[in-house]
Design a protein around this motif. Sequence first.
Motif, PDB file in Angstrom:
ATOM      1  N   PHE A 167       0.679  -1.247  -0.093  1.00 43.07           N
ATOM      2  CA  PHE A 167      -0.027  -0.182  -0.019  1.00 43.07           C
ATOM      3  C   PHE A 167       0.751   1.183   0.040  1.00 43.07           C
ATOM      4  CE2 PHE A 167      -3.329  -2.940   1.650  1.00 43.07           C
ATOM      5  CZ  PHE A 167      -4.358  -2.505   0.660  1.00 43.07           C
ATOM      6  N   ALA A 168       2.036   1.164   0.721  1.00 42.00           N
ATOM      7  CA  ALA A 168       2.708   2.480   0.652  1.00 42.00           C
ATOM      8  C   ALA A 168       3.235   3.215  -0.734  1.00 42.00           C
ATOM      9  CB  ALA A 168       4.101   2.364   1.598  1.00 42.00           C
ATOM     10  N   PRO A 169       3.541   2.283  -1.889  1.00 44.30           N
ATOM     11  CA  PRO A 169       4.376   1.189  -1.536  1.00 44.30           C
ATOM     12  C   PRO A 169       5.853   1.202  -1.161  1.00 44.30           C
ATOM     13  CG  PRO A 169       4.008   1.760  -3.948  1.00 44.30           C
ATOM     14  CD  PRO A 169       3.623   2.698  -3.123  1.00 44.30           C
ATOM     15  N   LEU A 170       6.342   0.076  -0.868  1.00 44.52           N
ATOM     16  CA  LEU A 170       7.707  -0.024  -0.718  1.00 44.52           C
ATOM     17  C   LEU A 170       8.321  -0.915  -1.707  1.00 44.52           C
ATOM     18  CD1 LEU A 170       7.827  -0.321   3.259  1.00 44.52           C
ATOM     19  CD2 LEU A 170       7.985   1.674   1.906  1.00 44.52           C
ATOM     20  N   SER A 171       8.449  -0.442  -2.884  1.00 46.00           N
ATOM     21  CA  SER A 171       8.940  -1.376  -4.009  1.00 46.00           C
ATOM     22  C   SER A 171      10.040  -0.831  -4.747  1.00 46.00           C
ATOM     23  CB  SER A 171       7.668  -1.335  -4.878  1.00 46.00           C
ATOM     24  OG  SER A 171       7.768  -2.162  -6.012  1.00 46.00           O
ATOM     25  N   ALA A 172      10.647  -1.942  -5.224  1.00 49.91           N
ATOM     26  CA  ALA A 172      11.928  -1.872  -6.154  1.00 49.91           C
ATOM     27  C   ALA A 172      11.281  -1.449  -7.854  1.00 49.91           C
ATOM     28  CB  ALA A 172      12.737  -3.017  -6.249  1.00 49.91           C
ATOM     29  N   ASN A 173      10.166  -1.685  -7.872  1.00 48.84           N
ATOM     30  CA  ASN A 173       9.362  -1.560  -9.274  1.00 48.84           C
ATOM     31  C   ASN A 173       9.397  -0.183  -9.740  1.00 48.84           C
ATOM     32  OD1 ASN A 173       7.881  -1.389 -11.516  1.00 48.84           O
ATOM     33  ND2 ASN A 173       6.590  -3.365 -11.445  1.00 48.84           N
ATOM     34  N   ALA A 174      10.254   0.422 -10.756  1.00 49.69           N
ATOM     35  CA  ALA A 174      10.102   1.711 -11.125  1.00 49.69           C
ATOM     36  C   ALA A 174       8.843   2.356 -11.231  1.00 49.69           C
ATOM     37  CB  ALA A 174      10.929   1.806 -12.289  1.00 49.69           C
ATOM     38  N   ALA A 175       7.788   1.549 -11.811  1.00 51.07           N
ATOM     39  CA  ALA A 175       6.497   2.126 -11.931  1.00 51.07           C
ATOM     40  C   ALA A 175       5.866   2.483 -10.590  1.00 51.07           C
ATOM     41  CB  ALA A 175       5.733   0.956 -12.528  1.00 51.07           C
ATOM     42  N   TYR A 176       6.217   2.201  -9.615  1.00 50.09           N
ATOM     43  CA  TYR A 176       5.521   2.302  -8.352  1.00 50.09           C
ATOM     44  C   TYR A 176       6.589   2.815  -7.249  1.00 50.09           C
ATOM     45  CZ  TYR A 176       2.418  -0.702 -10.410  1.00 50.09           C
ATOM     46  OH  TYR A 176       1.608  -1.571 -11.515  1.00 50.09           O
ATOM     47  N   GLN A 177       7.935   2.883  -7.569  1.00 49.28           N
ATOM     48  CA  GLN A 177       9.140   3.345  -6.463  1.00 49.28           C
ATOM     49  C   GLN A 177       8.699   4.865  -6.292  1.00 49.28           C
ATOM     50  OE1 GLN A 177      13.682   3.472  -6.444  1.00 49.28           O
ATOM     51  NE2 GLN A 177      12.962   1.340  -6.656  1.00 49.28           N
ATOM     52  N   ARG A 178       8.956   5.192  -5.025  1.00 47.23           N
ATOM     53  CA  ARG A 178       8.749   6.689  -4.603  1.00 47.23           C
ATOM     54  C   ARG A 178      10.197   6.983  -4.251  1.00 47.23           C
ATOM     55  NH1 ARG A 178       4.102   8.990  -3.017  1.00 47.23           N
ATOM     56  NH2 ARG A 178       2.357   7.666  -3.453  1.00 47.23           N
ATOM     57  N   PRO A 179      10.543   8.145  -4.258  1.00 43.23           N
ATOM     58  CA  PRO A 179      11.837   8.913  -3.665  1.00 43.23           C
ATOM     59  C   PRO A 179      12.095   8.188  -2.196  1.00 43.23           C
ATOM     60  CG  PRO A 179      10.677  10.551  -4.746  1.00 43.23           C
ATOM     61  CD  PRO A 179       9.689   9.569  -4.746  1.00 43.23           C
ATOM     62  N   ASP A 180      13.327   7.699  -1.890  1.00 41.91           N
ATOM     63  CA  ASP A 180      13.356   7.289  -0.322  1.00 41.91           C
ATOM     64  C   ASP A 180      13.007   8.057   0.803  1.00 41.91           C
ATOM     65  OD1 ASP A 180      14.796   5.222  -1.905  1.00 41.91           O
ATOM     66  OD2 ASP A 180      16.719   5.609  -1.038  1.00 41.91           O
ATOM     67  N   PRO A 181      13.036   9.431   0.704  1.00 39.82           N
ATOM     68  CA  PRO A 181      12.427  10.273   1.903  1.00 39.82           C
ATOM     69  C   PRO A 181      10.881  10.045   1.906  1.00 39.82           C
ATOM     70  CG  PRO A 181      14.060  11.371   0.730  1.00 39.82           C
ATOM     71  CD  PRO A 181      13.950  10.463  -0.169  1.00 39.82           C
TER      72      PRO A 181
END
Length: 263
Positions: A167-181
């Motif tokens: 849900f956050a998501p915490l993902s390595a997938n570039a389509a869903y990955q958010r900046p680390d902060p």
Amino acid sequence: MKNTTEQPLTGGNANAGVVRAGDTVRRPAGPWTPSVHALLTHLHEAGYPAAPRPLGIDEQGREVLTFAPGATVWPERFPLMAPDERLARVARLIRDFHDAVAGFTPPPDARWNVLIPADGDEIIAHHDLAPWNLVIDDATDTWTFIDWDAAGPGTRLWDIAYAVRGFAPLSANAAYQRPDPDAAARLRLFADAYGLDDEADRRALVPLLGVRSRSMHDFLREQSRRGTLPWARLWEEGHGDAWRGDAEYAEERAELFTRALLG
């Protein structure tokens, strides 16, 4: 003769034979169904609103559940989970489930459809709290978690680690990955909204993010080796690599996530 009013329900990974009939859902039953129905009955009687209600077994031996109107979040509607208040609402729904299930006593002969053994048996966990199992009805603003077939012994943190990954998501997938902060902030928001107040639990959650994702990779790999469907198909489609990537993503950010949760 087949009921012509039945409508096959698609989506998910193991939905063969699942249909809608009026305001009900009919699903193939298994040895675990009586235990799952006992769980869902308890949740209904406890006033938990985000789970279907069991209605018994039909003449074809299928389990019958109340139908949850609306649509699953995943994949088309996943962007609607972006606002912080929606992520917080998911976390509170999960906390309410965990609090409600804490008072559940399984039947003496309970059997569960355990796909991946959890790290404990504190509660009867859902084990698949994810966007593909959250149905939202915009007309009534009703949110319902579905697919309780894999419910079984587990822990709160086991469910949380799986849920926040999706849900956050915490993902390595570039389509869903958010900046680390941003990812770290959403992990903190989820934990705060859930009410994960114990420092030891917050510390324990961080390594569990990787452990839980890696358990999915290992499960799919083993089921592929055995040729078990639908899991072997998912492995061939690359889902195992995705889960391993998400495990590595969480492991590489363990220090960042710990600071976010404890800061």
